[in-house]
Design a protein around this motif. Structure first.
Motif, PDB file in Angstrom:
ATOM      1  N   ALA A 160      29.792   7.705  30.015  1.00 31.60           N
ATOM      2  CA  ALA A 160      28.836   7.039  30.908  1.00 31.60           C
ATOM      3  C   ALA A 160      29.114   7.389  32.369  1.00 31.60           C
ATOM      4  O   ALA A 160      28.191   7.703  33.141  1.00 31.60           O
ATOM      5  N   ILE A 161      30.391   7.355  32.760  1.00 35.41           N
ATOM      6  CA  ILE A 161      30.745   7.687  34.147  1.00 35.41           C
ATOM      7  C   ILE A 161      30.451   9.154  34.437  1.00 35.41           C
ATOM      8  O   ILE A 161      29.924   9.509  35.492  1.00 35.41           O
ATOM      9  N   THR A 162      30.783  10.011  33.467  1.00 40.93           N
ATOM     10  CA  THR A 162      30.533  11.445  33.635  1.00 40.93           C
ATOM     11  C   THR A 162      29.045  11.732  33.753  1.00 40.93           C
ATOM     12  O   THR A 162      28.615  12.536  34.594  1.00 40.93           O
ATOM     13  N   ALA A 163      28.240  11.091  32.904  1.00 39.79           N
ATOM     14  CA  ALA A 163      26.793  11.299  32.943  1.00 39.79           C
ATOM     15  C   ALA A 163      26.214  10.849  34.277  1.00 39.79           C
ATOM     16  O   ALA A 163      25.380  11.541  34.883  1.00 39.79           O
ATOM     17  N   SER A 188      20.628  13.248  51.403  1.00 42.23           N
ATOM     18  CA  SER A 188      20.485  13.892  50.090  1.00 42.23           C
ATOM     19  C   SER A 188      21.443  13.281  49.077  1.00 42.23           C
ATOM     20  O   SER A 188      21.073  13.055  47.921  1.00 42.23           O
ATOM     21  N   ARG A 189      22.686  13.010  49.506  1.00 45.72           N
ATOM     22  CA  ARG A 189      23.655  12.396  48.591  1.00 45.72           C
ATOM     23  C   ARG A 189      23.197  11.002  48.176  1.00 45.72           C
ATOM     24  O   ARG A 189      23.336  10.613  47.008  1.00 45.72           O
ATOM     25  N   ARG A 190      22.658  10.252  49.116  1.00 48.25           N
ATOM     26  CA  ARG A 190      22.194   8.899  48.800  1.00 48.25           C
ATOM     27  C   ARG A 190      21.000   8.928  47.858  1.00 48.25           C
ATOM     28  O   ARG A 190      20.939   8.173  46.890  1.00 48.25           O
ATOM     29  N   ARG A 191      20.038   9.795  48.155  1.00 45.28           N
ATOM     30  CA  ARG A 191      18.883   9.901  47.263  1.00 45.28           C
ATOM     31  C   ARG A 191      19.308  10.408  45.893  1.00 45.28           C
ATOM     32  O   ARG A 191      18.801   9.955  44.858  1.00 45.28           O
ATOM     33  N   GLY A 192      20.253  11.358  45.867  1.00 43.46           N
ATOM     34  CA  GLY A 192      20.741  11.869  44.592  1.00 43.46           C
ATOM     35  C   GLY A 192      21.433  10.800  43.778  1.00 43.46           C
ATOM     36  O   GLY A 192      21.230  10.691  42.561  1.00 43.46           O
ATOM     37  N   ALA A 193      22.264   9.970  44.427  1.00 46.24           N
ATOM     38  CA  ALA A 193      22.964   8.894  43.730  1.00 46.24           C
ATOM     39  C   ALA A 193      21.967   7.894  43.152  1.00 46.24           C
ATOM     40  O   ALA A 193      22.108   7.455  41.996  1.00 46.24           O
ATOM     41  N   ALA A 194      20.959   7.547  43.935  1.00 49.83           N
ATOM     42  CA  ALA A 194      19.944   6.599  43.455  1.00 49.83           C
ATOM     43  C   ALA A 194      19.164   7.187  42.282  1.00 49.83           C
ATOM     44  O   ALA A 194      18.920   6.511  41.271  1.00 49.83           O
ATOM     45  N   THR A 195      18.809   8.471  42.392  1.00 52.52           N
ATOM     46  CA  THR A 195      18.050   9.122  41.323  1.00 52.52           C
ATOM     47  C   THR A 195      18.860   9.195  40.035  1.00 52.52           C
ATOM     48  O   THR A 195      18.359   8.889  38.946  1.00 52.52           O
ATOM     49  N   GLY A 196      20.118   9.600  40.138  1.00 53.46           N
ATOM     50  CA  GLY A 196      20.973   9.687  38.950  1.00 53.46           C
ATOM     51  C   GLY A 196      21.139   8.344  38.272  1.00 53.46           C
ATOM     52  O   GLY A 196      21.081   8.239  37.037  1.00 53.46           O
TER      53      GLY A 196
END
Length: 247
Positions: A160-163, A188-196
């Motif tokens: 789960a953490i890896t995914a 970009s990192r923030r949007r990426g974290a939210a998207t993931g």
């Protein structure tokens, strides 16, 4: 030091998965645990035995009945695996802390939208990003099964953490290269974290609603791709709305 912080989580998760495989291989065979007890701890008239296992500390015992209970893992094995597990856990926790730290602070240089075809960039972000997510989640579906079968609860948590980390990193890279402009690496990192997080949340929720947890199915891949496209489109829409200044 910055490189160490950046790769700490990936290293910890990789070592954690290796640790889970080693512990699983040290246990009696999940396919026929009683036979494993017989072959390692025999001789016995019959291979029938009741097996008890634990993951932390790693332990396994074979109960042959009549009070005859034997350790499948030696004390030395259990101690060594436990110490290794604690060290890897420390690396993972530090990696998570470093990753969260990277989601705040100085945003850095702003990349402008001058001379960029934003419509084409938007289209590429949706199309190629969705295809990448489709492939990645299809691979994760297979890894999910292997992680839980061989790693049980520990394997499931590590998966789960890896995914989550993998999807967030992929989304951040895609955002940085084809995402909304003007923007910064921090955005970009923030949007990426939210998207993931949203993608994984939707997949887990849908899998749970269909009664198939903890194992993902292949339909999770197109669901993740569609979810990615919807979330990214919303991010583009939000970025296109001008911010009103207060008078």
């Amino acid at each position: 030091m910055e490189a160490l912080k950046r790769w700490a989580l990936a290293a910890g998760l990789g070592l954690g998965l290796v640790w889970a495989v080693v512990v699983s291989a040290s246990m009696p065979s999940w396919w026929d645990p009683s036979k494993s007890c017989f072959e390692k701890l025999g001789p016995r008239v019959s291979p029938d035995a009741t097996v008890h296992t634990g993951w932390f500390p790693p332990s396994a015992t074979c109960d042959f009945g009549g009070g005859d209970v034997r350790d499948y893992l030696s004390t030395t094995q259990s101690v060594v695996l436990s110490i290794a597990g604690l060290l890897i856990l420390a690396i993972i926790v530090a990696g998570i802390a470093f990753t969260l730290q990277g989601l705040k602070g100085d945003p850095g240089l702003t990349r402008s939208a001058d001379g960029v075809d934003l419509k084409r960039r938007h289209r590429n972000h949706l199309l190629y990003g969705a295809l990448d997510v489709l492939v990645v989640v299809a691979v994760l579906t297979g890894l999910n099964v292997a992680a839980i079968i061989f790693g049980e609860l520990i394997g499931g948590i590590l998966f789960a953490i890896t995914a989550l980390a993998g999807l967030a990193a992929l989304a951040a890279v895609l955002d940085r290269h084809t995402g909304p402009l003007p923007s910064t690496a921090l955005a970009s990192r923030r949007r990426g974290a939210a998207t993931g997080a949203i993608i994984l949340g939707v997949v887990v929720a849908a899998t749970g609603l269909t009664g198939q947890l903890p194992f993902f199915r292949l339909w999770a891949a197109p669901l993740a791709a569609v979810t990615y496209a919807v979330v990214v489109h919303q991010q583009w829409t939000k970025a296109a709305v001008p911010v009103k200044s207060e008078l």
